[in-house]
Design a protein around this motif. Sequence first.
Motif, PDB file in Angstrom:
ATOM      1  N   GLN A  48     -12.879  -3.753 -16.674  1.00  0.00           N
ATOM      2  CA  GLN A  48     -13.720  -2.831 -15.921  1.00  0.00           C
ATOM      3  C   GLN A  48     -13.215  -2.602 -14.496  1.00  0.00           C
ATOM      4  N   GLY A  49     -11.987  -3.036 -14.235  1.00  0.00           N
ATOM      5  CA  GLY A  49     -11.415  -2.760 -12.930  1.00  0.00           C
ATOM      6  C   GLY A  49     -10.777  -3.981 -12.306  1.00  0.00           C
ATOM      7  N   ALA A  50     -10.228  -3.792 -11.129  1.00  0.00           N
ATOM      8  CA  ALA A  50      -9.573  -4.889 -10.418  1.00  0.00           C
ATOM      9  C   ALA A  50      -9.481  -4.552  -8.937  1.00  0.00           C
ATOM     10  N   THR A  51      -9.452  -5.591  -8.125  1.00  0.00           N
ATOM     11  CA  THR A  51      -9.166  -5.469  -6.701  1.00  0.00           C
ATOM     12  C   THR A  51      -8.034  -6.434  -6.392  1.00  0.00           C
ATOM     13  N   LEU A  52      -6.901  -5.897  -5.959  1.00  0.00           N
ATOM     14  CA  LEU A  52      -5.706  -6.699  -5.730  1.00  0.00           C
ATOM     15  C   LEU A  52      -5.309  -6.578  -4.257  1.00  0.00           C
ATOM     16  N   THR A  53      -5.111  -7.711  -3.609  1.00  0.00           N
ATOM     17  CA  THR A  53      -4.835  -7.731  -2.175  1.00  0.00           C
ATOM     18  C   THR A  53      -3.555  -8.487  -1.878  1.00  0.00           C
ATOM     19  N   TYR A  54      -2.723  -7.915  -1.005  1.00  0.00           N
ATOM     20  CA  TYR A  54      -1.582  -8.628  -0.441  1.00  0.00           C
ATOM     21  C   TYR A  54      -1.355  -8.074   0.959  1.00  0.00           C
ATOM     22  N   ALA A  55      -1.795  -8.812   1.941  1.00  0.00           N
ATOM     23  CA  ALA A  55      -1.634  -8.419   3.339  1.00  0.00           C
ATOM     24  C   ALA A  55      -1.118  -9.622   4.110  1.00  0.00           C
ATOM     25  N   LYS A  56       0.057  -9.451   4.707  1.00  0.00           N
ATOM     26  CA  LYS A  56       0.737 -10.557   5.381  1.00  0.00           C
ATOM     27  C   LYS A  56       1.402 -10.022   6.648  1.00  0.00           C
ATOM     28  N   TYR A  57       1.057 -10.589   7.761  1.00  0.00           N
ATOM     29  CA  TYR A  57       1.572 -10.120   9.052  1.00  0.00           C
ATOM     30  C   TYR A  57       3.073 -10.315   9.110  1.00  0.00           C
ATOM     31  N   SER A  58       3.784  -9.251   9.414  1.00  0.00           N
ATOM     32  CA  SER A  58       5.237  -9.304   9.508  1.00  0.00           C
ATOM     33  C   SER A  58       5.675  -9.736  10.896  1.00  0.00           C
ATOM     34  N   SER A  59       6.654 -10.616  10.941  1.00  0.00           N
ATOM     35  CA  SER A  59       7.201 -11.021  12.241  1.00  0.00           C
ATOM     36  C   SER A  59       7.820  -9.834  12.971  1.00  0.00           C
ATOM     37  N   ARG A  60       8.210  -8.800  12.221  1.00  0.00           N
ATOM     38  CA  ARG A  60       8.807  -7.610  12.835  1.00  0.00           C
ATOM     39  C   ARG A  60       7.765  -6.725  13.530  1.00  0.00           C
TER      40      ARG A  60
END
Length: 335
Positions: free
Chosen positions: A144-156
């Motif tokens: 019935q759906g999905a919530t996918l997260t990938y947030a990572k602060y870049s050193s750049r």
Amino acid sequence: MIKFGIIGTNWITQQYVDAAHATNEWKLVGVYSRTIEKAKSFGEKNGATKFYDQIEDLANDPEIDAVYIASPNSLHFQQAQQVLAADKAAVVEKPIVANPTEWEELYQTLEAHPKARLFEAARHLHEPNFQAIQKQVGELELVQGATLTYAKYSSRYDSYLAGNEPNIFSLKFAGGALQDLGVYLAYDAVAWFGMPEEVAYFAQKLRTGADGKGVAILRYPEFDVTLNIGKNVNSELASEIYGVKDSIVMDNAAELNQVEYIDAQGQRTVISETPDDNPMIAEARDFARVINDPENEKNATDYQNWLEISRNVNKLLYNLRQNGKIYFTNEKEED
């Protein structure tokens, strides 16, 4: 033993070299960099004996069987073309190329050079925990759906805030959050649910025009999948796939260190295993078995499946960029 060369001398290249050597299937022989000095500095500590400042010399070296490419995104296409045209295997860091036109041109080169092989280094696709999720999704009564997260602060991003334009946040180098961390989530969606019917991307653009973060909506016939992507923030949110009363919960939709299945009664079952210390070992092992025994039925089937997923992920990323009005340098806007 696969004798390989590398293009790029950054931290991810070191991680791949370590993973490749850990499988006992690969041996680093050659290193390309813009200067011989830099190639030697990286290569000698990793056992390499050949150094190049011209990619043609690496690609055409008869001692080299395969080349790992970890250059800026915008250079992947041309460099992969040179490697494939030399009848070698090209392992290209994600995202493999910028758009479907480039992807199809690489495929045409593959067809013209049947000894060559092309792999997108989307490491998590090859990991046991990724496959455990894929199996569990297939056993759900209804998705019935999905919530996918990938947030990572870049050193750049610190450099960006200081007024610079790092490659990863530059349209000239095909950068942005979607083209980096978003690739992991695109692979999740395509491998677990197939291709969506409609997409939308709500990008938070930086002054460079690239996206620092964004939210993508993938619309399937009976459910939606939300992708939360960011390179200028950190997120500790878990990711979820929704069944009827059950769900699959992962600590991170790219790292996949801990995955649980929660049934209708709330009972939690861990379906993941402890991952390798180096997350690139699984892909290095998979690529090696295809290169070493390409005619094996399972290897041939897996290889074609990886190619098809790569093609669809590339198409999905392109469609999301077009919807979000993110156009790389010299790329034409669509009406």
